[in-house]
Write a protein that holds these residues in place. Structure first.
Motif: not given
Length: 155
Positions: A17-19, A33-35, A142-148
């Motif tokens: 989904e995250l493409q 910047c979002k991270l 870490d993973h969830q931060m990237v997903i968000d």
């Protein structure tokens, strides 16, 4: 996070989904910047890398992170580039197989690790073009931060 029973299908669904429709240097900057913004909102310390097209397009180490975070980023990134899945997926997949990823004969633990925080950057109908990586928190975070961050940019 996700239930342990369904974690692998859920992680594969995230990758599907995250493409991006398109991805370039400006997109990499926005993602980085979002991270940084998310980390500041949560008051956590992370190092961030957005790597695409065989070059580092965004890198930021928050005050309080260490050189060690950069080593983790490199190892996580290399895992995604080699196996084509998030570093968290690779770790969970190997855990489901009852084996330690880094102890397999064909894995150099100085070059690869299967800890969450690195996620494949894909362009729809094109494929893998890079990796976004975060280091500094427990692997699930870490993973969830990237997903968000990706969810905010892709959707």
């Amino acid at each position: 996070m996700m239930s342990t029973d369904n974690i692998l299908p859920d992680l594969l669904l995230q990758e599907s989904e995250l493409q991006f429709e398109r991805f370039n240097n400006q997109t990499a900057w926005q993602l980085g910047c979002k991270l940084k913004e998310l980390a500041e909102e949560k008051n956590v310390l992370i190092a961030i890398e957005v790597y695409a097209f065989n070059q580092n397009l965004f890198s930021y180490a928050m005050h309080g992170t260490q050189l060690d975070n950069q080593h983790w980023i490199k190892r996580k990134r290399q895992t995604v580039l080699r196996f084509g899945h998030s570093s968290y997926y690779v770790g969970q997949y190997n855990q489901a197989k009852n084996r330690a990823f880094e102890q397999q004969a064909h894995i150099n633990a100085y070059e690869y690790c299967a800890h969450g925080g690195a996620f494949p950057l894909r362009i729809k109908d094109c494929g893998l073009v890079g990796v976004v990586t975060v280091s500094g928190l427990p692997e699930e975070e870490d993973h969830q931060m990237v997903i968000d961050a990706l969810t905010g940019l892709v959707k």
